[in-house]
Design an enzyme around this catalytic site. Structure first.
Site, short mmCIF file in Angstrom:
data_model
loop_
_atom_site.label_atom_id
_atom_site.label_comp_id
_atom_site.label_asym_id
_atom_site.label_seq_id
_atom_site.Cartn_x
_atom_site.Cartn_y
_atom_site.Cartn_z
N LYS A 35 -32.55 9.94 -41.73
CA LYS A 35 -32.83 10.47 -42.91
C LYS A 35 -34.14 10.12 -43.80
O LYS A 35 -34.71 9.24 -43.19
CB LYS A 35 -31.57 10.00 -43.94
CG LYS A 35 -31.59 8.53 -44.10
CD LYS A 35 -30.27 8.12 -44.54
CE LYS A 35 -30.40 6.56 -44.88
NZ LYS A 35 -28.96 5.86 -45.04
N ARG A 130 -18.87 4.43 -52.95
CA ARG A 130 -20.00 5.41 -53.11
C ARG A 130 -19.31 6.72 -52.64
O ARG A 130 -18.51 7.39 -53.47
CB ARG A 130 -21.26 5.29 -52.45
CG ARG A 130 -22.55 5.93 -52.58
CD ARG A 130 -23.77 5.49 -52.16
NE ARG A 130 -23.49 5.44 -50.59
CZ ARG A 130 -24.49 4.93 -49.85
NH1 ARG A 130 -25.43 4.69 -50.40
NH2 ARG A 130 -24.35 4.93 -48.41
N TYR A 255 -56.30 -3.71 -64.71
CA TYR A 255 -55.76 -3.26 -65.66
C TYR A 255 -55.04 -4.23 -66.53
O TYR A 255 -54.16 -5.17 -66.04
CB TYR A 255 -54.75 -2.00 -65.27
CG TYR A 255 -55.34 -0.72 -65.12
CD1 TYR A 255 -56.10 -0.11 -65.94
CD2 TYR A 255 -55.13 -0.21 -63.80
CE1 TYR A 255 -56.58 1.01 -65.69
CE2 TYR A 255 -55.95 1.05 -63.62
CZ TYR A 255 -56.67 1.74 -64.52
OH TYR A 255 -57.23 2.64 -64.10
N MET A 303 -53.70 2.79 -58.70
CA MET A 303 -53.40 3.89 -58.18
C MET A 303 -54.25 4.02 -56.74
O MET A 303 -53.54 4.51 -55.75
CB MET A 303 -53.65 5.32 -58.73
CG MET A 303 -53.03 6.50 -58.27
SD MET A 303 -53.53 8.03 -59.05
CE MET A 303 -52.55 7.94 -60.54
#
Ligand SMILES: *Cc1c(COP(=O)(O)O)cnc(C)c1O
Length: 358
Positions: A35, A130, A255, A303
């Protein structure tokens, strides 16, 4: 020209890891879980590399359709099953086996006018809370499904373990006991174990096992690496140094200026960031490998880039290859340093990362 950020896939390792599943669970059939684009590795290529498996499992109907359209012939189980009439029709057309876990699916099966038959796994919720029917509902639901002509008989039975990575807890023995008691008198094959069950709980090995993460060479346990379990990681993630500079005491890096330089530091900038799937929450100190030696992350992940401390690596220079994870640096270590799990790191590799098959 090599791209700045790239992943290598050692596809032979897939076959090795599959063989390891057979060693851990010699009497079980294997439903290889591919998956989520095979945990970020590429679903079709991994399906082909795992051709020796007995079956595949995916989460969604559309994943199963893609496999069929690529010519995959093994049985395919859809772990979430069909979620509407169109998906049921597609499951029949593409011969996708369905997990049946809720009343709405039974209604769809009862209303179906299809002539084909569908192979199903009736899912019991033994504690994961679940998907699945409650233990008290099981007998009634089983009886109802037996009456539906669209369903192939016998009905297969499954459950999913919530904490199989936890060796000391009581939840796995309790789930196992509940499932065994409930299903004892029913025909059909059973499936319980995920990777952690296969590696740690022999009692959970039944006719079918459902390994996922271990097929990619990764450990489901936070305190162990795949290598320590005899597995070989398929994926390596790499980039290169694109700048080297010195930072003076008192200067900040990155940053937010959250990292403050305590001593004169030789710093390298590596062309990879969260835009490639490198975890933004990797803590300062998270290692990368350059020429076989470790260098710690400094400042925040941005990024397209990260900064690393090269003070201990005076010969490292622009152009050098940087291993983010792979040979010599298990992804399990990076997951711990980023407060996440290897599954999320593998799945999180983005489109920008070019893949090279080995
Ligand atoms: C994802 C999944 C698996 C595989 O789990 P791993 O921990 O990757 O081995 C098995 N069964 C079900 C129902 C799943 O959703």
């Amino acid at each position: 020209m090599k791209p700045a950020a790239y992943a290598t896939l050692n596809l032979q390792a897939a076959g090795h890891n599959l063989a390891m599943v057979r060693r851990y669970a010699p009497d079980a059939k294997i439903m290889a879980v591919i998956k989520a684009n095979a945990y970020g590795h590429g679903m079709i290529r991994i399906a082909k590399a795992l051709d020796a498996t007995d079956a595949f499992a995916v989460a969604r109907v559309e994943e199963g359709i893609k496999l069929r359209e690529a010519g995959i012939g093994q049985p395919i189980t859809v772990l979430e099953g069909f979620t509407c009439a169109l998906e049921l029709a597609a499951s029949l057309r593409y011969q996708l086996d369905a997990v049946v876990h809720c009343r709405e699916q039974i209604n769809l099966l009862a209303e179906s006018l299809e002539r084909d038959r569908i192979n199903v796994w009736l899912k019991i919720d033994t504690g994961m809370n679940r998907l699945g029917f409650k233990p008290t509902e099981f007998a009634g639901v089983h009886q109802r499904l037996m009456q539906l002509p669209v369903i192939k008989k016998p009905i297969n039975l499954m459950t999913h373990l919530a904490s199989a990575d936890d060796q000391s807890g009581s939840s796995t023995p309790l789930q196992l006991e509940l499932f065994s008691t409930l299903t004892a008198d029913y025909p059909g094959v059973r499936s319980i174990a995920n990777s952690a069950g296969i590696l740690r709980w022999r009692q959970t090995l039944t006719e079918w096992v459902r390994p996922g993460v271990m097929l990619y060479g990764i450990s489901p346990f936070p305190e162990r690496t795949g290598g320590q379990l005899g597995l070989t990681p398929i994926m390596g993630l790499y980039s290169r140094l694109i700048a080297v500079k010195s930072v003076a005491t008192g200067e900040s890096v990155g940053y937010g200026g959250s990292w403050l330089c305590q001593q004169p530091t030789r710093m390298g900038i590596v062309a990879i960031g969260y835009g490639d799937g490198y975890p933004r929450h990797a803590k300062p100190g998270t290692p990368v490998l350059i020429n076989g030696r470790k260098a710690p992350l400094i400042g925040r992940v941005s990024m397209d880039m990260i900064s690393v401390d090269l003070t201990g690596l005076p010969v490292a220079q622009v152009g050098d290859t940087v291993t983010l994870w792979g040979e010599g640096l298990p992804v399990e270590i990076i997951a711990l340093a980023a407060d996440t799990i290897p599954y999320a790191l593998l799945c999180g590799i983005t489109q920008r990362v070019q893949i090279f098959e080995e």
